[in-house]
Enzyme design. Structure first.
Site: not given
Ligand code: UD1
Ligand code: CA
Length: 449
Positions: A9, A14, A21, A140, A383
């Site tokens: 979602a 970035r 993405k 994380g 054509y």
């Molecule tokens: C997340 C983890 C982090 C981990 C990393 C691994 C959390 C808080 N952190 O960080 O610990 O090391 O992934 O790759 O979970 N998404 C939603 N809805 C939202 C927010 C995000 O569906 O409201 C989805 C994004 O589309 C994405 C995934 O969740 O596919 C991860 O989100 P992203 O913002 O990339 O998390 P990271 O900061 O990478």
């Molecule tokens: Ca990520």
């Protein structure tokens, strides 16, 4: 029983892209498709994708997976908030849920199977994939006791300098006992640097939670920006190419070649530098493909050579030579032992066996028989500015250089067309067609100045 839920979602700020993405492509598939497919080995009884940012676009891209259920996350308030949206969809579900970030495209199915088996044999409340990274920045950090039981996870941006020294990172791939997770999800709080609900906060509220280190840390590479996308592509390419070399395919200068993992190759084929094989392409053995060729969604028979050419959505049978500089596009079918040579374009055209189109031709919407010689510069005028029309050319026919065949038109078998003719009427079998003005020579004529 296991359900799979993919988090897709987020916007992916970035990436600096108009495209969500998870819809960015990697080796012929989107990131989210790759995450989804990596879970097929556990035979999920339910598949869910959490969508939000440009939800329609994401749904459309996944529409061909019929057993996929979409869960809408209207506002993107974090990964924990995303998983909260599953609650109404898994109301009476008693099993485990495998949760994957949609931006983790390099997971191997055996890794997912191992996560799932560790989870079930240890009767864990939750189990997650971790890795020791040389450069853990952005991920994380996972803090465990000595037996791999997880105490808590802290996001990079929320870590103290000392906590940042921990190189064990969260891969964003989890297995949860669903009833236990569902019970604590409503208690998540957004008290962190981003003011988001983090799924990673549930681990300190559940017990027991186990971390499983992946063997190959490259598998849990997350894609957050274009550099990480390029890096994931490099890793995927290395995997695909290593596998084909192990299976008996020669790659010359592999770094300059790209091969989608949807491509099938057969042993003793040689792929030359700067060649790109995409989509549902299959290449039989004994071929020499490249240098400098692009083959997309096409089938190539045995012992074919393709030199500096582009072939898409087409079929080329055994022993045929293509190129240099040929372009076969859209439903082209070339029979055995043909030659399609320099600066020739074929579109929606079939050639029989042993037929040559060797130089400077365009054939569109044409059906050409066996042993035909298409002379240099022969063009089908298919054509009329509004509609496309067909051309049929019988076995053994020869067209002279610079012939124009104005479609719709049929040339019979063993027809000869004189060079420079513009043919507008059908020609019967065993005939010579000449359609050009006769040459006049004025003897002794000189320009008067
Ligand atoms: C997340 C983890 C982090 C981990 C990393 C691994 C959390 C808080 N952190 O960080 O610990 O090391 O992934 O790759 O979970 N998404 C939603 N809805 C939202 C927010 C995000 O569906 O409201 C989805 C994004 O589309 C994405 C995934 O969740 O596919 C991860 O989100 P992203 O913002 O990339 O998390 P990271 O900061 O990478
Ligand atoms: Ca990520």
């Amino acid at each position: 029983m296991v359900a799979v839920a993919i988090l897709a979602a987020g916007k992916g700020t970035r990436m600096k892209s108009q495209l969500p993405k998870v819809l960015h492509g990697l080796g012929g598939k989107t990131l989210v498709e790759r995450a989804l497919l990596s879970c097929e080995s556990v035979n999920p009884s339910k598949r869910l994708a959490i969508v939000g940012y440009q939800a329609e676009r994401v749904k459309e891209s996944l529409a061909h997976y019929d057993s996929l259920e979409f869960v809408e996350q209207k506002e993107q308030l974090g990964t924990g908030h995303a998983i909260q949206q599953l609650i109404p969809h898994l109301k009476d579900f008693e099993g485990d849920v495998l949760v994957l970030n949609g931006d983790v495209p390099l997971l191997r199915s055996q890794t997912i199977t191992k996560l799932w088996e560790t989870h079930t044999t240890n009767k864990n409340a939750a189990t997650l994939l971790t890795a020791q990274l040389p450069n853990p920045r952005g991920y994380g950090r996972v803090f465990c006791d000595n037996d791999n039981y997880v105490q808590h996870i802290i996001e990079d941006r929320d870590c103290t300098q000392a906590q940042k020294q921990n190189r064990r990172i969260n891969g964003g791939v989890y297995c949860f006992n669903w009833p236990q997770l569902a019970a604590i999800l409503p208690d998540l709080k957004a008290d962190n640097d981003q003011k988001e609900y983090y799924i990673t906060d549930v681990f300190s509220m559940m017990q027991p939670v186990m971390a499983v280190d992946v063997e190959d840390y490259q598998e849990i590479n997350g894609v957050n920006d274009r550099r990480q996308l390029a890096n994931a592509d490099r890793i995927l390419q290395a995997r695909v190419k290593d596998a084909w070399m192990a299976a008996g395919v020669t790659l010359i200068d592999p770094d300059s070649i790209t091969i989608d993992d949807t491509v099938t190759l057969h042993p003793d084929t040689i792929i030359e530098p700067q060649t790109h094989l995409r989509g549902k392409t299959e290449i039989a053995s004994g071929c020499r493909i490249g240098p400098g060729s692009l083959i997309e969604n096409s089938t190539i028979g045995e012992n074919v050579t393709v030199l500096y050419s582009v072939v898409s959505d087409s079929e080329v049978e055994a022993g045929t030579r293509v190129g240099p500089y040929a372009h076969l596009r859209g439903q082209v079918k070339v029979g055995q032992s043909c030659r399609v040579g320099n600066f020739v374009e074929l579109k929606k055209t079939s050639l029989g066996e042993k037929t040559n189109v060797a130089h400077l031709s365009y054939l569109g919407d044409a059906t050409v028989g066996d042993r035909v010689n298409i002379g240099a510069g022969t063009i089908t005028a298919n054509y009329d500015g509004v509609n496309k029309h067909p051309t049929a050319i019988g076995d053994g026919t020869k067209t002279g250089s610079n012939s124009v065949l104005v479609a719709p038109i049929t040339l019979g078998k063993d027809v000869t067309v004189a060079a420079g003719s513009t043919i507008t009427e059908d020609v019967e079998d065993d005939s010579l067609a000449i359609a050009r003005s006769r040459q006049t020579v004025k003897k002794g004529w000189r320009l008067q100045s």
